[in-house]
Design a protein around this motif. Structure first.
Motif, PDB file in Angstrom:
ATOM      1  N   THR A  50       0.866  -1.193   0.005  1.00 45.19           N
ATOM      2  CA  THR A  50       0.119   0.166  -0.095  1.00 45.19           C
ATOM      3  C   THR A  50       0.862   1.071  -0.013  1.00 45.19           C
ATOM      4  O   THR A  50       1.974   1.332   0.546  1.00 45.19           O
ATOM      5  CB  THR A  50      -0.952   0.122   1.252  1.00 45.19           C
ATOM      6  N   PHE A  51       0.541   2.348  -0.769  1.00 45.47           N
ATOM      7  CA  PHE A  51       1.218   3.455  -0.657  1.00 45.47           C
ATOM      8  C   PHE A  51       0.097   4.882  -0.976  1.00 45.47           C
ATOM      9  O   PHE A  51      -0.843   4.386  -1.866  1.00 45.47           O
ATOM     10  CB  PHE A  51       2.256   3.280  -1.954  1.00 45.47           C
ATOM     11  N   THR A  52       0.747   5.940  -0.997  1.00 44.10           N
ATOM     12  CA  THR A  52      -0.135   6.971  -1.190  1.00 44.10           C
ATOM     13  C   THR A  52       0.689   7.836  -2.417  1.00 44.10           C
ATOM     14  O   THR A  52       1.603   8.049  -1.975  1.00 44.10           O
ATOM     15  CB  THR A  52      -0.519   7.808  -0.117  1.00 44.10           C
ATOM     16  N   ARG A  53      -0.125   8.241  -3.336  1.00 47.48           N
ATOM     17  CA  ARG A  53       0.447   9.379  -4.377  1.00 47.48           C
ATOM     18  C   ARG A  53      -0.387  10.269  -4.608  1.00 47.48           C
ATOM     19  O   ARG A  53      -1.794  10.230  -3.890  1.00 47.48           O
ATOM     20  CB  ARG A  53       0.681   8.583  -5.597  1.00 47.48           C
ATOM     21  N   PRO A  54      -0.383  11.415  -5.389  1.00 47.48           N
ATOM     22  CA  PRO A  54      -1.075  12.632  -5.607  1.00 47.48           C
ATOM     23  C   PRO A  54      -2.531  12.172  -5.853  1.00 47.48           C
ATOM     24  O   PRO A  54      -3.571  12.831  -5.540  1.00 47.48           O
ATOM     25  CB  PRO A  54      -0.509  13.300  -6.399  1.00 47.48           C
ATOM     26  N   ASP A  55      -2.929  11.124  -6.437  1.00 48.83           N
ATOM     27  CA  ASP A  55      -4.257  10.647  -6.683  1.00 48.83           C
ATOM     28  C   ASP A  55      -5.066   9.938  -5.645  1.00 48.83           C
ATOM     29  O   ASP A  55      -5.828   9.050  -6.054  1.00 48.83           O
ATOM     30  CB  ASP A  55      -4.455  10.032  -8.341  1.00 48.83           C
ATOM     31  N   GLY A  56      -4.280   9.645  -4.562  1.00 46.57           N
ATOM     32  CA  GLY A  56      -4.897   8.806  -3.483  1.00 46.57           C
ATOM     33  C   GLY A  56      -4.209   7.744  -3.134  1.00 46.57           C
ATOM     34  O   GLY A  56      -2.977   7.304  -3.464  1.00 46.57           O
ATOM     35  N   ASP A  57      -4.566   6.855  -2.113  1.00 45.24           N
ATOM     36  CA  ASP A  57      -4.292   5.611  -1.507  1.00 45.24           C
ATOM     37  C   ASP A  57      -4.143   4.759  -2.515  1.00 45.24           C
ATOM     38  O   ASP A  57      -5.396   4.608  -3.418  1.00 45.24           O
ATOM     39  CB  ASP A  57      -5.047   5.175  -0.227  1.00 45.24           C
ATOM     40  N   GLN A  58      -3.426   4.010  -2.821  1.00 43.72           N
ATOM     41  CA  GLN A  58      -3.122   2.911  -3.860  1.00 43.72           C
ATOM     42  C   GLN A  58      -2.897   1.581  -3.282  1.00 43.72           C
ATOM     43  O   GLN A  58      -2.119   1.580  -2.117  1.00 43.72           O
ATOM     44  CB  GLN A  58      -2.038   3.398  -5.097  1.00 43.72           C
ATOM     45  N   VAL A  59      -3.022   0.292  -3.959  1.00 48.04           N
ATOM     46  CA  VAL A  59      -2.723  -0.890  -3.531  1.00 48.04           C
ATOM     47  C   VAL A  59      -2.263  -1.785  -4.731  1.00 48.04           C
ATOM     48  O   VAL A  59      -3.002  -1.659  -5.647  1.00 48.04           O
ATOM     49  CB  VAL A  59      -4.037  -1.612  -2.830  1.00 48.04           C
TER      50      VAL A  59
END
Length: 152
Positions: free
Chosen positions: A111-120
């Protein structure tokens, strides 16, 4: 005629530099300082520090290639410790859709977060990416339908 030859070399030189001739900021060794659209060779060593709880994530360490110049490079974050990773990725056509992100192994995902939100990130095959170009690939990671990266 001798003036024509140097004029012809200029477009060739510019074309070659546009195909991967980007450079990192002088004196910099930090991947975050590199040009956002440059594929960065992050070291893929130190995998032994990762415990069994993140064995699946450990298999993801390395370079993954998407479509149209997109990529993801995953390396263990040795400063933080086992189960933590750094992801350098370009996830869209726009150069602003690139960066370095911290990720955490959670079960069989990252899991990580980038400018377009939380991602998996999860394992999958080319069909799971939802992209025609990757459809036949076998070893892939998928963020969401329409965004995936493969090794083979």
């Amino acid at each position: 005629m001798r003036y024509l030859v140097p004029a012809l070399l200029v477009p060739i030189t510019l074309t070659l530099s546009a195909c991967g001739g980007g450079t990192q900021t002088p004196g910099s060794t930090n991947a975050a300082d590199a040009m956002p659209n440059e594929v960065i060779d992050l070291p893929v060593e130190g995998n032994d520090a990762i415990g069994n709880e993140s064995a699946v994530a450990n298999e993801w360490t390395g370079r993954w290639i998407g479509v149209e110049g997109t990529y993801a490079t995953i390396v263990p974050d040795e400063e933080v410790g086992p189960g933590h990773y750094r992801i350098n990725m370009k996830y869209g056509l726009d150069d602003t859709m690139a960066g370095n992100y911290s990720a955490v192994a959670e079960g069989d995902t990252l899991t990580f977060t980038r400018p377009d939100g939380d991602q998996v990130l999860k394992r999958g095959d080319g069909a799971a990416t939802g992209m025609k170009y990757l459809a036949e690939k076998k070893d892939c990671i998928v963020v969401k339908t329409g965004e995936g990266y493969c090794r083979d």
